[in-house]
Design an enzyme around this catalytic site. Structure first.
Site, PDB file in Angstrom:
ATOM      1  N   ASP B 402       0.748  -1.272   0.082  1.00 51.67           N
ATOM      2  CA  ASP B 402       0.140  -0.035   0.043  1.00 51.67           C
ATOM      3  C   ASP B 402       0.872   1.334  -0.041  1.00 51.67           C
ATOM      4  OD1 ASP B 402      -2.964   0.673   0.499  1.00 51.67           O
ATOM      5  OD2 ASP B 402      -1.882   2.285   1.682  1.00 51.67           O
ATOM      6  N   ASP B 445      -4.331   2.421  -4.683  1.00 51.74           N
ATOM      7  CA  ASP B 445      -2.814   2.551  -4.344  1.00 51.74           C
ATOM      8  C   ASP B 445      -2.498   1.107  -3.834  1.00 51.74           C
ATOM      9  OD1 ASP B 445      -4.066   2.932  -2.083  1.00 51.74           O
ATOM     10  OD2 ASP B 445      -2.511   4.521  -1.437  1.00 51.74           O
TER      11      ASP B 445
END
Lengths: 142, 539
Positions: B402, B445
């Protein structure tokens, strides 16, 4: 019955006699003839112009009877056992060729007897009862 | 033509009749001649005998009297007889007349008559000899035989001619007529035999009627057959058109894999197609070697179809390549019994390259992230299912990643800059992983790396460190702007940490949370015990 038979027999004998009324014919030649033994055949040949000469240079001279006489008819018929017409026909045929002549014809038996008695080569035929000593009989025709 | 005339019934009949008649006539003539010759000879003897009879008496007199004149007459007379050659009359006593009409010859038969004296039947006087003339007898016999032969022959000839005429008129001519008519008739037409001038119903009329009946039946069946043939021809034309015009390639294979027939589409489909392959060369062998990308597959399909008699269908990839595009055909194989009770395989080839490409594109799009071209979640799951989970003995390490500060970059530089960051990060990750490893963007993301095999802890830690360093380098955002993102990683290991992807992801997420929670830009390897994040400060 027996008589009838005998009669018939006699009749028959009588009849037979009259049937044999024809005379015998004598063949005659000259008494001093050279040919004393001629047979019937030789006689036929002489009469038919076949036998023209005999031994010893004899020329036979056959003599005939008058035409139409019963003797002539009997002679030829007895001699050749042929009817006379046959003989006539034979001569007609031969005469036609012109070489042969039939036997000389004489009027009756007396003339025959006379010629035969005068000619040593002659030969003829007469009834036997007319035969005399001037001729010689060769034989009889029956 | 000559032999045809010679063989014709009429000629044969005429020849036989006339030859037979000729033979018969010859026999008759021969018989007649023999009969006539005997007759004439007897007649001659008779005549001479009668002449001598007539002359006998004169001859006898001539001989008896040796008269040459009569003898000459007799001899000339007898000489008048038409058969008499010479006459000799002699008596052995000098008369000897002989006159000949024809020269003496030994073959002359003689009538001798002994003659007797006209006056003494027992005395022979000579002999008359008359010779006959055989040529005259033969001549007379021939003339008489000729007459007889002519008469008899006409007796034979006229009835024969009559008989021949009747036969010819009654049988031969009509037969000839029938035969000629029949040879002129084309079966299937309305022409029929006609017998003229035959009032009565005889066998020939019956024959003609029977033949006519046969012709009618033949015409009927011919018409039926012609209709049927036209129908079949039309059908064949249609099938032919379908077969040749079809864009689908059609091939019939026998049990040994020999090509029985192939349509033009096959030639277009397979650039490598050679016509001589069709008949003699084993198509299977040929194709195994040259045409199919995975040849065994096609072989297997054909054999399956022939063995089970069930249709088989599959998309197969061809070796041939046009440009960058891969060639695919959809193969449909069905089995048919052929007339010899052997099954043949009917192979249909449908060019599905475009569809396959579209499918591939669609699948790619559905399984990949449009922005980074990495796998998306669905693609990842499909790959994991396919490549890893199915393999029992494999070990896999899942890294859940992440980005840190991504929201800030989005807010500060805009979405386009955010996208650029994502693309750059994906590139850097790709550069670090091996070809067999999987790389996916799960959304936003969030990324996932799936490492094949189980690295030892040091190697894993080194790899994670390299990853963190690589990602957290500055990213060029364009227009001379630079910025950076951080990365937080949660790692789990299959199969010791879990069997299920969901479960594994949850556990990785928990590890990731530990990193985020404790300061970001670091990693945490999942364990059953307490999760210990390893954090790195930038620079």
């Amino acid at each position: 019955m027996r008589t009838v038979a005998k009669f018939l027999l006699m009749l028959a004998i009588l009849w037979s006699h009259t049937g044999l009324a024809q005379p015998r014919i004598a063949i005659i030649v000259h008494p001093q003839c050279s040919f004393t033994h001629l047979s019937i055949k030789q006689v036929v040949d002489i009469y038919m112009g076949r036998l023209l000469s005999l031994p010893d240079n004899h020329i036979p001279l056959p003599l005939d009877q008058q035409g139409g006489s019963p003797l002539r008819e009997q002679f030829y018929e007895t001699l050749t056992d042929r009817p006379l017409a046959h003989i006539n026909a034979y001569w007609a045929r031969l005469m036609f060729s012109g070489r042969a002549t039939p036997p000389r014809m004489l009027p009756d038996s007396l003339s025959v007897l006379q010629v035969v008695s005068q000619n040593r080569d002659a030969i003829g035929y007469v009834e036997d009862e007319k035969v005399n000593s001037s001729v010689r009989v060769l034989f009889y025709l029956e | 033509m000559n032999s045809q005339v010679f063989n014709s019934l009429n000629t044969q009949l005429s020849i036989r009749v006339f030859v037979g008649m000729l033979l018969l006539s010859t026999l008759i003539v021969l018989g007649a001649y023999t009969l006539a010759f005997d007759d004439t000879q007897r007649d001659a003897q008779q005549q001479v005998s009668e002449l001598v009879d007539a002359m006998e008496y004169s001859a006898a007199i001539a001989l008896y009297a040796s008269d040459a004149q009569i003898a000459d007459d007799v001899v000339r007379g007898v000489l008048r007889g038409s058969y008499v050659a010479s006459v000799h009359l002699r008596n052995g006593r000098g008369l000897d007349v002989k006159i000949a009409k024809y020269p003496d010859s030994s073959e002359q038969p003689v009538v001798r008559r002994g003659l007797n004296s006209p006056f003494d039947s027992s005395e022979s006087v000579g002999v008359l000899e008359v010779s006959l003339h055989p040529p005259i007898i033969r001549q007379r016999a021939a003339a008489s035989a000729k007459k007889m032969a002519i008469a008899l022959s006409s007796i034979v000839l006229l009835p024969t001619l009559l008989f021949w005429l009747i036969i010819s008129r009654l049988i031969t001519k009509p037969l000839l007529d029938l035969s000629q008519q029949l040879s002129m008739i084309t079966p299937g037409t309305e022409q029929r035999l006609r017998l003229t001038k035959r009032p009565q119903r005889d066998e020939l009329t019956n024959l003609a009627n029977d033949v006519n009946a046969l012709l009618s039946v033949a015409a009927l069946s011919l018409r039926k057959e012609r209709r049927l043939r036209l129908h079949i021809e039309a059908l064949e034309q249609q099938y032919e058109t379908i077969f040749t015009q079809a864009s689908t390639g059609i091939i019939l294979l026998d049990q040994q894999g020999h090509c029985l027939i192939a349509n033009p589409a096959v030639r277009q489909l397979f650039a490598d197609w050679r016509d001589d392959v069709q008949s003699v060369f084993s198509l299977l062998t040929h194709w195994e070697n040259s045409l199919f990308f995975e040849p065994a597959e096609f072989c297997g399909l054909v054999k399956n179809a022939l063995a089970t008699h069930n249709p088989q269908a599959r998309d197969l990839r061809l070796k041939r390549k046009t440009g960058e595009q891969q060639d695919w055909v959809h193969v449909l194989i069905s089995c048919h019994p052929n007339p010899e009770q052997m099954h043949i395989a009917e192979c249909l080839f449908l060019d599905v390259s475009n569809r396959k490409q579209q499918e591939d594109e669609a699948r790619f799009q559905s399984q990949h992230d449009a922005l980074t071209s990495l796998l998306n979640r669905r693609g990842l799951e499909a790959r994991l299912n396919l490549n890893y989970v199915a393999r029992d003995n494999d070990n896999v390490t899942l890294l859940l990643l992440d980005l840190d500060r991504f929201k800030q970059i989005n807010d500060q530089w805009g979405h386009l800059a955010g996208d650029k960051v994502l693309i750059e990060v994906a590139k850097r990750m790709k550069a670090l992983v091996r070809g067999i490893d999987l790389l996916a963007r799960l959304g936003g993301d969030e990324f996932l790396i799936c490492l094949h095999g189980q690295p030892n802890p040091q190697a894993l830690q080194q790899f994670l460190l390299r990853l963190i360093v690589a990602i957290s380098r500055n990213v060029d955002l364009g227009d001379a702007h630079h910025d950076y993102v951080g990365i937080s990683i949660g790692a789990v290991q299959y199969p010791q940490d879990g069997n299920d992807l969901e479960d594994l992801l949850q556990k990785a997420d928990a590890a990731l949370y530990q990193v985020k929670h404790n300061g970001r830009n670091g990693y945490c390897i999942y364990t059953e015990q307490a999760l210990v994040p390893v954090l790195f400060a930038r620079d």
